[in-house]
Design an enzyme around this catalytic site. Sequence first.
Site, mmCIF file in Angstrom:
data_model
loop_
_atom_site.group_PDB
_atom_site.id
_atom_site.type_symbol
_atom_site.label_atom_id
_atom_site.label_comp_id
_atom_site.label_asym_id
_atom_site.label_seq_id
_atom_site.Cartn_x
_atom_site.Cartn_y
_atom_site.Cartn_z
ATOM 1 N N ASP A 1 -1.661 10.911 -5.222
ATOM 2 C CA ASP A 1 -2.211 11.979 -6.067
ATOM 3 C C ASP A 1 -3.258 12.806 -5.354
ATOM 4 O O ASP A 1 -3.763 12.428 -4.299
ATOM 5 C CB ASP A 1 -2.872 11.366 -7.310
ATOM 6 C CG ASP A 1 -4.209 10.721 -6.971
ATOM 7 O OD1 ASP A 1 -4.258 9.943 -5.996
ATOM 8 O OD2 ASP A 1 -5.209 11.012 -7.648
ATOM 9 N N GLU B 1 0.845 -1.209 0.000
ATOM 10 C CA GLU B 1 0.000 0.000 0.000
ATOM 11 C C GLU B 1 0.871 1.246 0.000
ATOM 12 O O GLU B 1 1.947 1.258 0.594
ATOM 13 C CB GLU B 1 -0.861 0.025 1.272
ATOM 14 C CG GLU B 1 -2.233 -0.594 1.140
ATOM 15 C CD GLU B 1 -3.260 0.368 0.538
ATOM 16 O OE1 GLU B 1 -2.874 1.335 -0.157
ATOM 17 O OE2 GLU B 1 -4.456 0.139 0.754
ATOM 18 N N ASP C 1 -5.004 5.235 5.620
ATOM 19 C CA ASP C 1 -5.628 6.425 6.215
ATOM 20 C C ASP C 1 -6.654 5.943 7.250
ATOM 21 O O ASP C 1 -6.298 5.669 8.389
ATOM 22 C CB ASP C 1 -6.257 7.225 5.061
ATOM 23 C CG ASP C 1 -6.863 8.543 5.477
ATOM 24 O OD1 ASP C 1 -6.781 8.888 6.662
ATOM 25 O OD2 ASP C 1 -7.431 9.244 4.617
HETATM 26 P P1 IMP Z 1 -8.321 4.465 3.565
HETATM 27 O O1 IMP Z 1 -9.267 3.447 2.981
HETATM 28 O O2 IMP Z 1 -9.088 5.587 4.248
HETATM 29 O O3 IMP Z 1 -7.288 3.873 4.488
HETATM 30 O O4 IMP Z 1 -7.590 5.164 2.380
HETATM 31 C C1 IMP Z 1 -6.666 4.499 1.592
HETATM 32 C C2 IMP Z 1 -6.499 5.134 0.246
HETATM 33 O O5 IMP Z 1 -6.905 6.504 0.231
HETATM 34 C C3 IMP Z 1 -5.036 5.147 -0.151
HETATM 35 O O6 IMP Z 1 -4.674 3.957 -0.804
HETATM 36 C C4 IMP Z 1 -4.949 6.379 -1.045
HETATM 37 O O7 IMP Z 1 -5.296 6.040 -2.366
HETATM 38 C C5 IMP Z 1 -6.005 7.311 -0.481
HETATM 39 N N1 IMP Z 1 -5.434 8.315 0.437
HETATM 40 C C6 IMP Z 1 -5.590 8.386 1.774
HETATM 41 N N2 IMP Z 1 -4.927 9.430 2.299
HETATM 42 C C7 IMP Z 1 -4.311 10.032 1.258
HETATM 43 C C8 IMP Z 1 -3.434 11.171 1.165
HETATM 44 O O8 IMP Z 1 -3.068 11.843 2.138
HETATM 45 N N3 IMP Z 1 -2.989 11.471 -0.096
HETATM 46 C C9 IMP Z 1 -3.341 10.766 -1.212
HETATM 47 N N4 IMP Z 1 -4.149 9.686 -1.148
HETATM 48 C C10 IMP Z 1 -4.634 9.321 0.078
#
Ligand code: IMP
Length: 174
Positions: free
Chosen positions: A152, A92, A96
């Site tokens: 991005d 990954e 987040d």
């Molecule tokens: P999660 O499902 O909330 O953990 O988010 C995961 C996905 O969100 C990552 O694989 C990224 O594609 C995107 N993402 C989360 N935070 C960021 C950031 O700060 N910058 C860019 N993409 C992010």
Amino acid sequence: MKVLYSAEDIAGKVQEIATEINRLCPERPLILLGVLKGSLHFVSDLARALEGDVRIDFIQPKSYEGTKTSGIVQLKKDHDVNIEGKDVIIVEDIVDTGLTLTYLVELLSTRRPKSLRVASLLRKPDAAIHPAQIDFVGFDIANEFVVGYGLDHDERYRSLPFIAVLQSSDQTDS
Ligand code: IMP
């Protein structure tokens, strides 16, 4: 844009993670499942830093639109190789809330890999909602939106060799 990690910082960290993986996961072949698109540089650099028979495939969940998560994960592209009975590492870019990773681990576990581990270059501990185990973490960062080295904002900034915090004035198209 405020640079958080330079290209040199990132290269050093990728090498550290590779050393850990070589030590803790000596099994080969080892399948790296890169999570598109954000992990593109990380999976490429990590694969070249690992020893032995390392194979690369990709999986693509539907990603963020802008800086807000939709709260729903869907699969856009599945992996091609059969992972049953294989040693697999999900690679990954960033974890987040943990929603995407939780979904991927649940999905891939049903395909009966011999082992399933997770490497993430970045993690935002303060944003975690869905607890997901990450075996190899590069950097823990604050709950800010970051771009570069594959990450991005609406498809911009992926090609930057460094990682930077995106400030609100950087978010408008010009
Ligand atoms: P999660 O499902 O909330 O953990 O988010 C995961 C996905 O969100 C990552 O694989 C990224 O594609 C995107 N993402 C989360 N935070 C960021 C950031 O700060 N910058 C860019 N993409 C992010």
